[in-house]
Motif scaffolding. Structure first.
Motif, mmCIF file in Angstrom:
data_model
loop_
_atom_site.group_PDB
_atom_site.id
_atom_site.type_symbol
_atom_site.label_atom_id
_atom_site.label_comp_id
_atom_site.label_asym_id
_atom_site.label_seq_id
_atom_site.Cartn_x
_atom_site.Cartn_y
_atom_site.Cartn_z
ATOM 1 N N LEU A 213 -3.889 1.670 -2.765
ATOM 2 C CA LEU A 213 -4.075 1.834 -1.330
ATOM 3 C C LEU A 213 -4.834 0.635 -0.778
ATOM 4 C CD1 LEU A 213 -5.229 5.554 -1.216
ATOM 5 C CD2 LEU A 213 -3.226 4.674 -0.021
ATOM 6 N N CYS A 214 -4.514 0.275 0.435
ATOM 7 C CA CYS A 214 -5.271 -0.795 1.064
ATOM 8 C C CYS A 214 -6.647 -0.251 1.465
ATOM 9 C CB CYS A 214 -4.529 -1.351 2.270
ATOM 10 S SG CYS A 214 -4.491 -0.266 3.698
ATOM 11 N N THR A 215 -7.539 -1.163 1.733
ATOM 12 C CA THR A 215 -8.901 -0.747 2.059
ATOM 13 C C THR A 215 -8.920 0.178 3.276
ATOM 14 O OG1 THR A 215 -9.559 -2.924 1.279
ATOM 15 C CG2 THR A 215 -11.217 -1.634 2.431
ATOM 16 N N LYS A 216 -8.088 -0.142 4.237
ATOM 17 C CA LYS A 216 -8.067 0.645 5.457
ATOM 18 C C LYS A 216 -7.652 2.077 5.164
ATOM 19 C CE LYS A 216 -5.408 -0.348 9.067
ATOM 20 N NZ LYS A 216 -4.607 -1.295 9.873
ATOM 21 N N CYS A 217 -6.571 2.234 4.461
ATOM 22 C CA CYS A 217 -6.071 3.580 4.159
ATOM 23 C C CYS A 217 -7.070 4.347 3.293
ATOM 24 C CB CYS A 217 -4.726 3.510 3.449
ATOM 25 S SG CYS A 217 -3.382 3.002 4.527
ATOM 26 N N ALA A 218 -7.612 3.662 2.308
ATOM 27 C CA ALA A 218 -8.550 4.338 1.415
ATOM 28 C C ALA A 218 -9.770 4.817 2.189
ATOM 29 C CB ALA A 218 -8.958 3.398 0.288
ATOM 30 N N ASN B 116 -6.449 7.213 -5.799
ATOM 31 C CA ASN B 116 -6.044 8.006 -4.657
ATOM 32 C C ASN B 116 -6.551 9.444 -4.709
ATOM 33 O OD1 ASN B 116 -4.847 8.701 -2.287
ATOM 34 N ND2 ASN B 116 -2.739 8.527 -2.993
ATOM 35 N N THR B 117 -7.710 9.655 -5.307
ATOM 36 C CA THR B 117 -8.310 10.979 -5.230
ATOM 37 C C THR B 117 -9.553 10.909 -4.362
ATOM 38 O OG1 THR B 117 -9.628 10.575 -7.209
ATOM 39 C CG2 THR B 117 -7.523 11.670 -7.521
ATOM 40 N N ALA B 118 -9.927 12.038 -3.831
ATOM 41 C CA ALA B 118 -11.051 12.066 -2.912
ATOM 42 C C ALA B 118 -12.303 11.516 -3.580
ATOM 43 C CB ALA B 118 -11.302 13.488 -2.439
ATOM 44 N N VAL B 119 -12.941 10.608 -2.904
ATOM 45 C CA VAL B 119 -14.104 9.969 -3.498
ATOM 46 C C VAL B 119 -15.233 10.965 -3.673
ATOM 47 C CG1 VAL B 119 -15.894 8.245 -3.126
ATOM 48 C CG2 VAL B 119 -13.514 7.687 -2.668
ATOM 49 N N CYS C 277 0.843 -1.187 0.000
ATOM 50 C CA CYS C 277 0.000 0.000 0.000
ATOM 51 C C CYS C 277 0.882 1.242 0.000
ATOM 52 C CB CYS C 277 -0.885 -0.037 1.241
ATOM 53 S SG CYS C 277 -1.727 1.502 1.604
ATOM 54 N N VAL C 278 0.539 2.237 -0.809
ATOM 55 C CA VAL C 278 1.356 3.438 -0.842
ATOM 56 C C VAL C 278 1.100 4.319 0.370
ATOM 57 C CG1 VAL C 278 1.457 3.462 -3.367
ATOM 58 C CG2 VAL C 278 -0.291 4.800 -2.190
ATOM 59 N N GLY C 279 0.043 3.991 1.109
ATOM 60 C CA GLY C 279 -0.258 4.757 2.311
ATOM 61 C C GLY C 279 0.505 4.232 3.510
ATOM 62 N N CYS C 280 0.172 3.037 3.938
ATOM 63 C CA CYS C 280 0.766 2.493 5.158
ATOM 64 C C CYS C 280 2.002 1.650 4.861
ATOM 65 C CB CYS C 280 -0.259 1.671 5.929
ATOM 66 S SG CYS C 280 -0.871 0.241 5.005
ATOM 67 N N GLU C 281 2.266 1.454 3.597
ATOM 68 C CA GLU C 281 3.438 0.705 3.170
ATOM 69 C C GLU C 281 3.443 -0.737 3.656
ATOM 70 O OE1 GLU C 281 7.068 3.009 3.659
ATOM 71 O OE2 GLU C 281 6.405 3.832 1.742
ATOM 72 N N GLU C 282 2.289 -1.207 3.991
ATOM 73 C CA GLU C 282 2.209 -2.624 4.335
ATOM 74 C C GLU C 282 1.654 -3.400 3.145
ATOM 75 O OE1 GLU C 282 0.220 -3.508 8.049
ATOM 76 O OE2 GLU C 282 1.069 -1.632 8.822
ATOM 77 N N LYS C 283 1.967 -4.643 3.122
ATOM 78 C CA LYS C 283 1.445 -5.459 2.020
ATOM 79 C C LYS C 283 0.013 -5.834 2.336
ATOM 80 C CE LYS C 283 5.489 -6.850 -0.185
ATOM 81 N NZ LYS C 283 5.945 -7.691 -1.289
ATOM 82 N N ALA C 284 -0.830 -4.841 2.198
ATOM 83 C CA ALA C 284 -2.195 -5.028 2.678
ATOM 84 C C ALA C 284 -3.219 -4.919 1.561
ATOM 85 C CB ALA C 284 -2.497 -3.991 3.763
ATOM 86 N N ILE C 285 -2.766 -4.715 0.349
ATOM 87 C CA ILE C 285 -3.723 -4.559 -0.740
ATOM 88 C C ILE C 285 -4.130 -5.919 -1.277
ATOM 89 C CG2 ILE C 285 -4.088 -3.632 -3.040
ATOM 90 C CD1 ILE C 285 -2.201 -1.420 -2.375
ATOM 91 N N LYS C 286 -5.421 -6.098 -1.308
ATOM 92 C CA LYS C 286 -5.917 -7.405 -1.731
ATOM 93 C C LYS C 286 -6.439 -7.389 -3.157
ATOM 94 C CE LYS C 286 -8.530 -7.624 1.858
ATOM 95 N NZ LYS C 286 -9.572 -8.003 2.803
ATOM 96 N N TYR C 287 -6.658 -6.199 -3.672
ATOM 97 C CA TYR C 287 -7.288 -6.123 -4.984
ATOM 98 C C TYR C 287 -6.325 -5.628 -6.042
ATOM 99 C CZ TYR C 287 -11.352 -6.563 -2.063
ATOM 100 O OH TYR C 287 -12.256 -7.014 -1.154
ATOM 101 N N ALA C 288 -6.403 -6.224 -7.179
ATOM 102 C CA ALA C 288 -5.565 -5.789 -8.282
ATOM 103 C C ALA C 288 -5.886 -4.342 -8.636
ATOM 104 C CB ALA C 288 -5.808 -6.687 -9.493
ATOM 105 N N TYR C 289 -4.896 -3.625 -9.058
ATOM 106 C CA TYR C 289 -5.007 -2.247 -9.547
ATOM 107 C C TYR C 289 -5.173 -1.220 -8.447
ATOM 108 C CZ TYR C 289 -5.869 -5.132 -13.554
ATOM 109 O OH TYR C 289 -5.773 -6.111 -14.502
ATOM 110 N N HIS C 290 -5.373 -1.655 -7.228
ATOM 111 C CA HIS C 290 -5.446 -0.689 -6.140
ATOM 112 C C HIS C 290 -4.039 -0.302 -5.719
ATOM 113 C CE1 HIS C 290 -9.779 -1.722 -4.656
ATOM 114 N NE2 HIS C 290 -9.697 -1.599 -5.973
#
Ligand SMILES: [Zn+2]
Ligand SMILES: [Zn+2]
Length: 185
Positions: A85-90, A100-103, A70-83
């Motif tokens: 950011l991990c779900t938590k960070c997003a 990574n733009t405001a929803v 994840c580019v946010g928390c830098e943990e290997k936490a992304i489960k989905y292709a093309y993301h």
């Protein structure tokens, strides 16, 4: 094609070196199709959802084989292709997990120019790659009218470029070469 005369050493490369090989799941569609049908694209903005849906539809979606950083928390936490950011960070930042733009800013559908996405996607690319892509885009849509299809295609191109490894693309390895091991015969 080339009949190089007098050249006794037969070291010419084979003609088709399957360099980009996304046809390799032709024979194992069922599993993937099942997986994709169950895939719920969430946590991304409308446009990114369109892009991912497009990939699914045209069987270009490549699920992650392992969690991505994840580019946010830098943990290997992304489960989905093309993301990126991990779900938590997003969720925490209330941004799209993919671009990574405001929803919220995305919600009025017409507000955001697709070209902004394009700029973002090409940002950080070496000039050479950017030009290659822009050329391809201009060929596809001379009027500069970005659609999810085109954006998806750009992504595919970016991926291929990753695999091609033209050099100096350090900046770019967040964008997916996890599944670059697909070109074995
Ligand atoms: Zn994270
Ligand atoms: Zn997005």
């Amino acid at each position: 094609m080339s009949t190089s005369r007098g050249n006794a050493t037969r070291t010419r490369p084979q003609k088709h070196q399957n360099k980009s090989a996304y046809k390799n799941d032709l024979h194992d569609k069922t599993n993937k199709t099942k997986f994709l049908n169950n895939l719920d694209v969430t946590g991304v903005c409308k446009r990114c959802k369109d892009i991912i849906d497009w990939k699914i539809k045209y069987k270009k979606y490549k699920p992650l084989t392992a969690p991505r950083k994840c580019v946010g928390c830098e943990e290997k936490a992304i489960k989905y292709a093309y993301h990126i950011l991990c779900t938590k960070c997003a969720t925490k930042r209330n941004v799209c997990a993919k671009c990574n733009t405001a929803v919220e800013a995305n919600e009025p559908e017409t507000e955001k120019s697709p070209n902004v996405d394009l700029q973002a996607m090409l940002k950080g690319l070496p000039e050479r790659k950017r030009r290659t892509i822009m050329r391809a885009i201009n060929k596809t849509c001379g009027d500069g009218n970005m659609t999810p299809e085109i954006l998806s295609q750009v992504e595919e191109m970016l991926k291929d470029m990753d695999n091609l490894d033209l050099g100096d693309d350090e900046d770019f390895d967040d964008f997916g070469s996890d599944d670059s091991d697909q070109s074995e015969d």
